[in-house]
Scaffold this motif. Structure first.
Motif, PDB file in Angstrom:
ATOM      1  N   ASN A  62       9.398  -6.874  17.073  1.00  0.00           N
ATOM      2  CA  ASN A  62       8.745  -7.938  16.315  1.00  0.00           C
ATOM      3  C   ASN A  62       9.177  -7.869  14.842  1.00  0.00           C
ATOM      4  OD1 ASN A  62       6.345  -8.695  14.448  1.00  0.00           O
ATOM      5  ND2 ASN A  62       5.911  -9.770  16.355  1.00  0.00           N
ATOM      6  N   ARG A  63       9.634  -8.989  14.280  1.00  0.00           N
ATOM      7  CA  ARG A  63      10.116  -8.997  12.887  1.00  0.00           C
ATOM      8  C   ARG A  63       9.062  -8.515  11.900  1.00  0.00           C
ATOM      9  NH1 ARG A  63      12.265 -14.859  11.598  1.00  0.00           N
ATOM     10  NH2 ARG A  63      10.135 -15.233  12.194  1.00  0.00           N
ATOM     11  N   PHE A  64       7.831  -8.968  12.088  1.00  0.00           N
ATOM     12  CA  PHE A  64       6.768  -8.632  11.146  1.00  0.00           C
ATOM     13  C   PHE A  64       6.475  -7.133  11.164  1.00  0.00           C
ATOM     14  CE2 PHE A  64       2.281  -8.063  10.022  1.00  0.00           C
ATOM     15  CZ  PHE A  64       2.261  -8.660   8.775  1.00  0.00           C
ATOM     16  N   THR A  65       6.271  -6.568  12.357  1.00  0.00           N
ATOM     17  CA  THR A  65       5.950  -5.138  12.446  1.00  0.00           C
ATOM     18  C   THR A  65       7.158  -4.280  12.080  1.00  0.00           C
ATOM     19  OG1 THR A  65       6.360  -5.188  14.848  1.00  0.00           O
ATOM     20  CG2 THR A  65       4.058  -5.383  14.109  1.00  0.00           C
ATOM     21  N   ARG A  66       8.368  -4.787  12.343  1.00  0.00           N
ATOM     22  CA  ARG A  66       9.577  -4.055  11.955  1.00  0.00           C
ATOM     23  C   ARG A  66       9.685  -3.992  10.431  1.00  0.00           C
ATOM     24  NH1 ARG A  66      12.944  -6.561  15.019  1.00  0.00           N
ATOM     25  NH2 ARG A  66      13.739  -8.088  13.547  1.00  0.00           N
ATOM     26  N   ALA A  67       9.391  -5.105   9.758  1.00  0.00           N
ATOM     27  CA  ALA A  67       9.434  -5.131   8.294  1.00  0.00           C
ATOM     28  C   ALA A  67       8.399  -4.159   7.715  1.00  0.00           C
ATOM     29  CB  ALA A  67       9.167  -6.547   7.784  1.00  0.00           C
ATOM     30  N   LYS A  68       7.205  -4.207   8.265  1.00  0.00           N
ATOM     31  CA  LYS A  68       6.133  -3.317   7.806  1.00  0.00           C
ATOM     32  C   LYS A  68       6.529  -1.851   8.020  1.00  0.00           C
ATOM     33  CE  LYS A  68       1.133  -2.878   8.312  1.00  0.00           C
ATOM     34  NZ  LYS A  68      -0.048  -3.398   9.009  1.00  0.00           N
ATOM     35  N   TYR A  69       7.138  -1.565   9.159  1.00  0.00           N
ATOM     36  CA  TYR A  69       7.571  -0.199   9.473  1.00  0.00           C
ATOM     37  C   TYR A  69       8.677   0.264   8.521  1.00  0.00           C
ATOM     38  CZ  TYR A  69       9.173   3.837  12.130  1.00  0.00           C
ATOM     39  OH  TYR A  69       9.533   5.107  12.500  1.00  0.00           O
ATOM     40  N   LEU A  70       9.616  -0.626   8.212  1.00  0.00           N
ATOM     41  CA  LEU A  70      10.681  -0.278   7.272  1.00  0.00           C
ATOM     42  C   LEU A  70      10.105   0.124   5.917  1.00  0.00           C
ATOM     43  CD1 LEU A  70      13.550  -2.810   7.949  1.00  0.00           C
ATOM     44  CD2 LEU A  70      13.794  -0.342   7.726  1.00  0.00           C
ATOM     45  N   LEU A  71       9.101  -0.617   5.477  1.00  0.00           N
ATOM     46  CA  LEU A  71       8.454  -0.264   4.210  1.00  0.00           C
ATOM     47  C   LEU A  71       7.763   1.093   4.319  1.00  0.00           C
ATOM     48  CD1 LEU A  71       6.982  -3.705   3.131  1.00  0.00           C
ATOM     49  CD2 LEU A  71       8.940  -2.505   2.145  1.00  0.00           C
ATOM     50  N   LYS A  72       7.130   1.318   5.443  1.00  0.00           N
ATOM     51  CA  LYS A  72       6.421   2.585   5.649  1.00  0.00           C
ATOM     52  C   LYS A  72       7.382   3.772   5.598  1.00  0.00           C
ATOM     53  CE  LYS A  72       3.752   5.110   9.088  1.00  0.00           C
ATOM     54  NZ  LYS A  72       3.376   5.159  10.479  1.00  0.00           N
ATOM     55  N   ILE A  73       8.496   3.673   6.296  1.00  0.00           N
ATOM     56  CA  ILE A  73       9.412   4.814   6.320  1.00  0.00           C
ATOM     57  C   ILE A  73      10.178   4.965   5.012  1.00  0.00           C
ATOM     58  CG2 ILE A  73       9.619   4.927   8.824  1.00  0.00           C
ATOM     59  CD1 ILE A  73      12.253   3.476   8.657  1.00  0.00           C
ATOM     60  N   ASN A  74      10.126   3.949   4.173  1.00  0.00           N
ATOM     61  CA  ASN A  74      10.712   4.059   2.840  1.00  0.00           C
ATOM     62  C   ASN A  74       9.676   4.549   1.831  1.00  0.00           C
ATOM     63  OD1 ASN A  74      13.627   3.187   2.637  1.00  0.00           O
ATOM     64  ND2 ASN A  74      12.784   1.603   3.957  1.00  0.00           N
ATOM     65  N   ASN A  75       8.612   5.146   2.362  1.00  0.00           N
ATOM     66  CA  ASN A  75       7.563   5.791   1.556  1.00  0.00           C
ATOM     67  C   ASN A  75       6.841   4.862   0.594  1.00  0.00           C
ATOM     68  OD1 ASN A  75       8.007   8.335   2.744  1.00  0.00           O
ATOM     69  ND2 ASN A  75       9.709   8.685   1.353  1.00  0.00           N
ATOM     70  N   GLU A  76       6.772   3.593   0.938  1.00  0.00           N
ATOM     71  CA  GLU A  76       5.996   2.667   0.124  1.00  0.00           C
ATOM     72  C   GLU A  76       4.645   2.489   0.799  1.00  0.00           C
ATOM     73  OE1 GLU A  76       8.542   2.592  -2.788  1.00  0.00           O
ATOM     74  OE2 GLU A  76       6.744   1.359  -2.840  1.00  0.00           O
ATOM     75  N   LYS A  77       3.645   3.102   0.248  1.00  0.00           N
ATOM     76  CA  LYS A  77       2.313   3.092   0.875  1.00  0.00           C
ATOM     77  C   LYS A  77       1.542   1.808   0.592  1.00  0.00           C
ATOM     78  CE  LYS A  77       1.844   7.871   1.772  1.00  0.00           C
ATOM     79  NZ  LYS A  77       3.050   8.436   1.354  1.00  0.00           N
ATOM     80  N   ASN A  78       1.713   1.231  -0.588  1.00  0.00           N
ATOM     81  CA  ASN A  78       0.970   0.023  -0.940  1.00  0.00           C
ATOM     82  C   ASN A  78       1.787  -1.205  -0.592  1.00  0.00           C
ATOM     83  OD1 ASN A  78      -1.122   1.539  -2.055  1.00  0.00           O
ATOM     84  ND2 ASN A  78      -0.060   1.684  -4.000  1.00  0.00           N
ATOM     85  N   LEU A  79       1.159  -2.140   0.054  1.00  0.00           N
ATOM     86  CA  LEU A  79       1.853  -3.370   0.392  1.00  0.00           C
ATOM     87  C   LEU A  79       1.706  -4.424  -0.702  1.00  0.00           C
ATOM     88  CD1 LEU A  79       1.102  -3.645   4.195  1.00  0.00           C
ATOM     89  CD2 LEU A  79       3.144  -2.810   3.067  1.00  0.00           C
ATOM     90  N   LEU A  80       0.989  -4.114  -1.751  1.00  0.00           N
ATOM     91  CA  LEU A  80       0.876  -5.013  -2.893  1.00  0.00           C
ATOM     92  C   LEU A  80       1.752  -4.492  -4.022  1.00  0.00           C
ATOM     93  CD1 LEU A  80      -2.986  -5.556  -3.001  1.00  0.00           C
ATOM     94  CD2 LEU A  80      -1.270  -7.170  -2.237  1.00  0.00           C
ATOM     95  N   PRO A  81       2.374  -5.380  -4.762  1.00  0.00           N
ATOM     96  CA  PRO A  81       3.187  -4.931  -5.887  1.00  0.00           C
ATOM     97  C   PRO A  81       2.329  -4.188  -6.911  1.00  0.00           C
ATOM     98  CG  PRO A  81       3.467  -7.285  -5.479  1.00  0.00           C
ATOM     99  CD  PRO A  81       2.376  -6.810  -4.577  1.00  0.00           C
ATOM    100  N   LYS A  82       2.879  -3.133  -7.481  1.00  0.00           N
ATOM    101  CA  LYS A  82       2.143  -2.334  -8.457  1.00  0.00           C
ATOM    102  C   LYS A  82       2.312  -2.916  -9.854  1.00  0.00           C
ATOM    103  CE  LYS A  82       2.785   1.904  -5.863  1.00  0.00           C
ATOM    104  NZ  LYS A  82       3.429   3.203  -5.811  1.00  0.00           N
ATOM    105  N   ASN A  83       1.225  -2.951 -10.600  1.00  0.00           N
ATOM    106  CA  ASN A  83       1.246  -3.349 -12.012  1.00  0.00           C
ATOM    107  C   ASN A  83       2.024  -4.643 -12.246  1.00  0.00           C
ATOM    108  OD1 ASN A  83      -0.214  -1.030 -12.628  1.00  0.00           O
ATOM    109  ND2 ASN A  83       1.653   0.171 -12.820  1.00  0.00           N
ATOM    110  N   ASN A  84       1.800  -5.608 -11.430  1.00  0.00           N
ATOM    111  CA  ASN A  84       2.494  -6.871 -11.588  1.00  0.00           C
ATOM    112  C   ASN A  84       1.471  -7.997 -11.430  1.00  0.00           C
ATOM    113  OD1 ASN A  84       4.332  -8.917 -11.786  1.00  0.00           O
ATOM    114  ND2 ASN A  84       5.783  -8.037 -10.342  1.00  0.00           N
ATOM    115  N   ASN A  85       0.525  -8.058 -12.358  1.00  0.00           N
ATOM    116  CA  ASN A  85      -0.574  -9.027 -12.285  1.00  0.00           C
ATOM    117  C   ASN A  85      -0.081 -10.463 -12.309  1.00  0.00           C
ATOM    118  OD1 ASN A  85      -2.488  -7.036 -12.090  1.00  0.00           O
ATOM    119  ND2 ASN A  85      -2.789  -6.902 -14.304  1.00  0.00           N
TER     120      ASN A  85
END
Length: 177
Positions: A62-85
């Motif tokens: 699944n494209r959506f879960t694959r994208a989410k997994y790629l972010l996870k294995i790239n050690n990005e824990k937050n799915l929201l951009p940091k300090n970018n109000n």
């Protein structure tokens, strides 16, 4: 366990789905408890391995879960951009406008046609976001990929909401018939 390694795939967004399926069946044939004639591994371990294979397959297909997994294995824990109000406010404004659009469509007499067009436009937008996501992953710009995934997540929610409304219109029409 890295699912890309498990299925012998490159760790990227666009994958070879035929290879994924082929390797899935190979692994299941090797580890599924029902396929084992000789007990090389305990039944519990076979079951655990089989469950991991299924979970990995469902994640990567699944494209959506694959994208989410790629972010996870790239050690990005937050799915929201940091300090970018500023970026977050911009996205929230877009989200609000999309919700408003559904409300406007609900008020129209020919809302079924309009909701279909709206869903098609969102799916095209989703394809563009996936393309941008893939580009940022390739460039190893994980923070930007994170921001794009945030948009993808929201578009998925809006599409689901619009499809629920479309299904309700179909049910209402069937009841009246």
């Amino acid at each position: 366990m890295n699912y890309f390694n498990l299925f012998k795939l490159s760790q990227k967004f666009n994958i070879d789905k035929k290879k994924l399926i082929k390797n899935f069946y190979k692994l299941q044939k090797k580890y599924h408890p029902d396929m084992q004639k000789k007990k090389k591994i305990s039944a519990v371990n076979q079951l655990l391995i089989s469950i991991k294979i299924n979970k990995g397959f469902n994640t990567l297909k699944n494209r959506f879960t694959r994208a989410k997994y790629l972010l996870k294995i790239n050690n990005e824990k937050n799915l929201l951009p940091k300090n970018n109000n500023c970026y977050q406010k911009k996205i929230l404004t877009k989200q609000f406008k999309l919700h408003e659009k559904i409300q406007e469509i609900k008020k129209k007499s020919n809302s079924y046609i309009h909701i279909n067009k709206f869903i098609k436009k969102l799916k095209i937008k989703l394809i563009l976001y996936y393309s941008q996501f893939n580009k940022k992953i390739k460039e190893k710009k994980i923070n930007y990929a994170n921001q794009i995934f945030y948009c993808i997540s929201f578009i998925y929610k809006i599409i689901k909401k619009a499809q629920n409304f479309k299904n309700k219109l179909i049910q209402d029409k069937e009841i009246r018939s």
